[in-house]
Motif scaffolding. Structure first.
Motif, PDB file in Angstrom:
ATOM      1  N   ASN A 141      24.834  -1.887  -4.236  1.00  0.00           N
ATOM      2  CA  ASN A 141      24.113  -1.609  -2.995  1.00  0.00           C
ATOM      3  C   ASN A 141      23.796  -0.128  -2.983  1.00  0.00           C
ATOM      4  O   ASN A 141      24.674   0.697  -3.218  1.00  0.00           O
ATOM      5  CB  ASN A 141      24.983  -1.940  -1.773  1.00  0.00           C
ATOM      6  N   ASP A 163      29.853  -5.907  -2.523  1.00  0.00           N
ATOM      7  CA  ASP A 163      30.500  -6.607  -1.415  1.00  0.00           C
ATOM      8  C   ASP A 163      30.850  -5.700  -0.241  1.00  0.00           C
ATOM      9  O   ASP A 163      31.454  -6.153   0.727  1.00  0.00           O
ATOM     10  CB  ASP A 163      31.757  -7.311  -1.919  1.00  0.00           C
ATOM     11  N   THR A 164      30.505  -4.423  -0.273  1.00  0.00           N
ATOM     12  CA  THR A 164      30.837  -3.516   0.834  1.00  0.00           C
ATOM     13  C   THR A 164      29.825  -3.659   1.960  1.00  0.00           C
ATOM     14  O   THR A 164      28.666  -3.988   1.741  1.00  0.00           O
ATOM     15  CB  THR A 164      30.870  -2.048   0.373  1.00  0.00           C
ATOM     16  N   ARG A 165      30.290  -3.401   3.176  1.00  0.00           N
ATOM     17  CA  ARG A 165      29.435  -3.509   4.358  1.00  0.00           C
ATOM     18  C   ARG A 165      28.996  -2.139   4.869  1.00  0.00           C
ATOM     19  O   ARG A 165      28.098  -2.061   5.693  1.00  0.00           O
ATOM     20  CB  ARG A 165      30.167  -4.246   5.471  1.00  0.00           C
ATOM     21  N   GLU A 166      29.662  -1.064   4.399  1.00  0.00           N
ATOM     22  CA  GLU A 166      29.241   0.285   4.797  1.00  0.00           C
ATOM     23  C   GLU A 166      29.446   1.230   3.634  1.00  0.00           C
ATOM     24  O   GLU A 166      30.255   0.986   2.745  1.00  0.00           O
ATOM     25  CB  GLU A 166      29.988   0.763   6.045  1.00  0.00           C
ATOM     26  N   VAL A 177      26.220   1.742   7.954  1.00  0.00           N
ATOM     27  CA  VAL A 177      26.414   0.298   7.909  1.00  0.00           C
ATOM     28  C   VAL A 177      25.205  -0.327   7.226  1.00  0.00           C
ATOM     29  O   VAL A 177      24.061  -0.025   7.556  1.00  0.00           O
ATOM     30  CB  VAL A 177      26.601  -0.273   9.331  1.00  0.00           C
ATOM     31  N   PHE A 178      25.482  -1.216   6.256  1.00  0.00           N
ATOM     32  CA  PHE A 178      24.411  -1.873   5.531  1.00  0.00           C
ATOM     33  C   PHE A 178      23.856  -3.032   6.344  1.00  0.00           C
ATOM     34  O   PHE A 178      24.573  -3.701   7.074  1.00  0.00           O
ATOM     35  CB  PHE A 178      24.895  -2.405   4.188  1.00  0.00           C
ATOM     36  N   ALA A 219      22.507  -6.827   6.660  1.00  0.00           N
ATOM     37  CA  ALA A 219      23.061  -8.028   6.033  1.00  0.00           C
ATOM     38  C   ALA A 219      22.348  -8.380   4.737  1.00  0.00           C
ATOM     39  O   ALA A 219      22.972  -8.651   3.725  1.00  0.00           O
ATOM     40  CB  ALA A 219      23.000  -9.195   7.009  1.00  0.00           C
TER      41      ALA A 219
END
Length: 164
Positions: free
Chosen positions: A4, A16-19, A26-27, A29
């Motif tokens: 990402n 798999d990270t969200r931020e 913050v990513f 979705a």
């Protein structure tokens, strides 16, 4: 493995990270689905895109707002207070002179006067107890030189004081 890419700072992150682990952004979705897919032209050459100079600026530069003549002293004081907090120096720390501490360490370091001045009473008593050995005099002399040679920011952070 596809990473990402953070939209804020451009740093690569695990899929798999969200931020972002660097800036905390913050990513979205489906960040990878939101980005358009680029197809290769029939000739087999990759398209050549120019990158913007968005992140070419120096991140170490600090913003200093202009001081206006009609700006109140209270607003200026609030700005300087915020700058001290941002630099890790607490306004609650006592104000001490770096030069006075260094000179006390050089000339009276054998009996721990510089430690008492800096607010370290326990160390000052330890210097007093062992002053007959001459070791505190040598250590005090070296500490005095270190106090004078260090820059103000490091001196403030290390000894938890503000400089006059």
């Amino acid at each position: 493995m596809s990473d990402n890419i953070c939209p804020q700072c451009g740093a690569p992150n695990a899929p798999d990270t969200r931020e972002c682990k660097y800036c905390g952004e913050v990513f979205i979705a489906n960040a990878s689905a939101a980005q358009p897919k680029v197809q290769t032209p029939a000739g087999g050459q990759q398209p050549n895109y120019q990158q913007s100079n968005f992140q070419q600026s120096n991140p170490q530069q600090q913003y200093h707002p202009p001081v206006h003549p009609n700006q109140t002293a209270q607003a200026q004081q609030a700005y300087h207070y915020q700058q001290m907090v941002n630099e890790g120096i607490s306004p609650a720390w006592p104000i001490k002179s770096k030069i006075a501490a260094g000179l006390l360490g050089i000339f009276l370091g054998g009996i721990g006067i510089h430690k008492f001045y800096m607010g370290k009473v326990g160390m000052g008593i330890l210097y007093l107890l062992f002053c007959w050995t001459g070791i505190p005099a040598l250590v005090g002399f070296i500490e005095g030189i270190i106090y004078l040679a260090s820059n103000e920011h490091n001196f403030c952070i290390k000894h938890r004081v503000r400089v006059r």
